[in-house]
Enzyme design. Structure first.
Site, PDB file in Angstrom:
ATOM      1  N   SER A 176       3.070  -2.204  11.614  1.00  0.00           N
ATOM      2  CA  SER A 176       2.777  -1.635  10.292  1.00  0.00           C
ATOM      3  C   SER A 176       1.869  -0.420  10.340  1.00  0.00           C
ATOM      4  CB  SER A 176       2.213  -2.729   9.400  1.00  0.00           C
ATOM      5  OG  SER A 176       3.152  -3.773   9.338  1.00  0.00           O
ATOM      6  N   ARG A 191       0.863   8.394  13.280  1.00  0.00           N
ATOM      7  CA  ARG A 191      -0.598   8.319  13.388  1.00  0.00           C
ATOM      8  C   ARG A 191      -1.025   6.875  13.231  1.00  0.00           C
ATOM      9  NH1 ARG A 191       0.170  10.152   7.878  1.00  0.00           N
ATOM     10  NH2 ARG A 191       0.394  12.256   8.657  1.00  0.00           N
ATOM     11  N   ASP A 229       5.556  -3.835   7.576  1.00  0.00           N
ATOM     12  CA  ASP A 229       5.370  -5.006   6.711  1.00  0.00           C
ATOM     13  C   ASP A 229       5.973  -4.832   5.305  1.00  0.00           C
ATOM     14  OD1 ASP A 229       3.425  -3.158   6.034  1.00  0.00           O
ATOM     15  OD2 ASP A 229       1.712  -4.482   6.382  1.00  0.00           O
TER      16      ASP A 229
HETATM   17  C1  BGC Z   1       0.239   1.534   7.269  1.00  0.00           C
HETATM   18  C2  BGC Z   1       1.539   0.996   6.729  1.00  0.00           C
HETATM   19  C3  BGC Z   1       1.369  -0.436   6.300  1.00  0.00           C
HETATM   20  C4  BGC Z   1       0.168  -0.603   5.399  1.00  0.00           C
HETATM   21  C5  BGC Z   1      -0.074  -2.043   4.999  1.00  0.00           C
HETATM   22  C6  BGC Z   1      -0.907   1.285   6.308  1.00  0.00           C
HETATM   23  O1  BGC Z   1      -2.101   1.689   6.869  1.00  0.00           O
HETATM   24  O2  BGC Z   1       0.338   2.916   7.534  1.00  0.00           O
HETATM   25  O3  BGC Z   1       2.565   1.092   7.679  1.00  0.00           O
HETATM   26  O4  BGC Z   1       2.520  -0.857   5.630  1.00  0.00           O
HETATM   27  O5  BGC Z   1      -0.986  -0.104   6.029  1.00  0.00           O
HETATM   28  O6  BGC Z   1      -0.269  -2.861   6.092  1.00  0.00           O
END
Ligand code: BGC
Length: 496
Positions: A176, A191, A229
């Site tokens: 995620s 990133r 996620d």
């Molecule tokens: C991430 C996402 C993720 C979200 C919730 C963010 O910091 O970049 O990919 O879905 O957090 O977990």
């Protein structure tokens, strides 16, 4: 000193135990404290800083919509709007055994999911807490850790007779963090977010790295799909509630996913996919307003958080909303008032001056304190920070927590409203599957989102309803793996 007696205790998500207090005597500790009047004056100042009017929200929604469109049109935009290669909704008939590995913001989870069809499933799982060091050490080591944990999990399931000796199970990898994908089993990390900083990972294909670790430990698993996620939550929620159109995570990080018409994703036109096919989009909306900071109402506390973070300028929207930062916003306000000589004169304040020492779970406990004397807040300040508080101060802290959390919920409503408005879901209405510690545990978070949606859309805002979603990172990831296997076996876009 206030006289108090501990009785019960509360366990925080971090595992720390907070004794709760049963009685206190007020303002007799001989320390100089801020008066009620003075605290009320201060509160007015913060109210002005943290309150979002309906009109301001509508302006944010418009800018948000533009960013979403831009992300769909061109590669490399601030809000990346990542095509996930998850084609359409699950049928609900997906069946079989799947592994899921979920590398989240706080934990690593490994799961064995049995999809039984008809929207039913079973899951067994193990969870491992990630240390702060692991988040910063070499990326390949992090994936090695994932592989080792998975291996131990598979071995114990083989012993228990749940997984066959020579079976190689398909695996859904929930990672995620923003990754740009050329196909479903590929993802180049754009990133790190949520405080991760593992070197040698940004700019690399995380699936290839994970496969390398799986090979190193001879783990019998085949990575079929990489998901985030939110995409998993979208798919898992739809599996059980087909009215779901959008999924959001409000946890350590924040993000949303929804289903888009391929014809409306101009940046992948060259792939020649049927324009009427549907594909889930991982918005990565946490990045909204990054770098330029033109649209969001940032206070000086938000700016401090950004500038002292390991990723200055990035994840601008997430830094105003997610659980990683809300406690820190409140702590910075308290520290400012300490420096101005308003709070805790004559007391030793070094504990509260430690960055990130004020957990967002404290805000949640403060807002849900049911006692007139705010005994929970006494407990938080004395137990964790060795600070005495008066009732006036505690009321002020609770009001501040509400301001910070309410702003987060109303900004979240702006993000949801942008997708709803872009997709034209308002009239018909839709369900929004939501998950994450903030959404699930913070009192009134969902209600405040709903209130925000009505402020933006009027009465019709009631047509948009958020609800606690299914476990997207485990179940969702397994369903995505099942959908992908079925799609590829059927020869539909087998290279995507
Ligand atoms: C991430 C996402 C993720 C979200 C919730 C963010 O910091 O970049 O990919 O879905 O957090 O977990």
């Amino acid at each position: 000193m206030s006289s108090r007696r501990g009785s019960t205790s509360v366990v925080l998500p971090s595992g720390q135990t907070l004794p709760s207090y049963t009685r206190s005597s007020e303002d007799d500790d001989g320390l100089p404290h801020a008066t009620k009047k003075k605290m009320a004056d201060h509160l007015r100042k913060y109210e002005a800083l943290f309150t979002l009017t309906p009109q301001r929200m509508r302006i944010i929604v418009e800018a948000f919509k533009e960013s979403l469109e831009l992300g769909l049109a061109k590669h490399g935009q601030v809000v990346p709007m990542i095509p996930t290669y998850v084609f359409g909704w699950p049928s609900g008939k997906e069946t079989g055994n799947y592994l899921a590995v979920d590398l989240g913001g706080t934990n690593l989870r490994v799961c064995l999911v049995t999809l039984q069809g008809d929207g039913k499933f079973e899951i067994t799982q193990s969870k491992y807490r990630l240390s702060e060091e692991q988040k910063q050490e070499d990326g390949q080591k992090l994936f090695d850790f994932c592989a080792e944990c998975l291996k131990a999990f598979i071995d114990s399931n083989i012993e228990a007779g749940v997984i066959g000796q020579d079976q190689v199970l398909p695996l859904g990898f929930t990672f995620s963090y923003p990754c740009s994908q050329d196909r479903i089993d590929h993802g180049v990390l754009i990133r790190w977010t949520k405080g991760f900083g593992a070197p040698n990972t940004e700019g690399h294909d995380v699936v290839a790295m994970f496969r390398q670790s799986l090979a190193k430990y001879s783990v019998p698993a085949d990575v079929v799909a990489l998901t985030c996620d939110t995409t998993g939550t979208l798919i898992a929620s739809h599996y059980v509630n087909p009215k779901t159109r959008i999924a959001c995570i409000f946890g350590t990080g924040c993000n949303a996913a929804y289903m888009e018409r391929v014809g409306d994703i101009p940046k992948i036109a060259q792939l020649g996919i049927d324009p009427n096919a549907e594909m889930a989009i991982n918005c990565e909306w946490g990045a909204f307003d990054s770098f330029e900071h033109e649209n969001l109402p940032r206070t000086k506390y938000d700016i401090t958080i950004d500038e002292t973070s390991n990723k200055p300028g990035e994840q601008a929207f997430e830094k105003l909303i997610s659980g990683r930062y809300l406690g820190e916003i409140l702590r910075l306000i308290i520290c400012e008032l300490i420096d101005e000589g308003v709070l805790f004169l004559g007391q030793n304040t070094y504990k509260i001056e430690i960055p990130y020492s004020f957990d967002t779970a404290f805000l949640s406990l403060m807002e849900s304190d049911p006692t007139d004397e705010l005994l929970m807040i006494i407990g938080i300040f004395s137990h964790f920070f060795a600070l005495e508080t008066t009732l006036a101060e505690r009321q002020f802290f609770r009001a501040l927590a509400k301001l910070v959390a309410r702003r987060a919920a109303r900004l979240s409503a702006c993000g949801i409203a942008a997708i709803v408005s872009k997709m034209g879901y308002l009239e018909e209405g839709c369900c929004v599957g939501a998950d994450g510690s903030l959404y699930n545990k913070y009192p009134m978070f969902a209600e405040r989102i709903h209130e925000g949606l009505q402020d933006i859309f009027g009465e019709k805002g009631k047509n948009i309803v958020t609800y606690h979603a299914e476990d997207g990172s485990g179940i969702g990831s397994a369903i995505v793996a099942a959908m992908t296997k079925a799609r590829r076996d059927a020869g539909i876009y087998p290279n995507l």
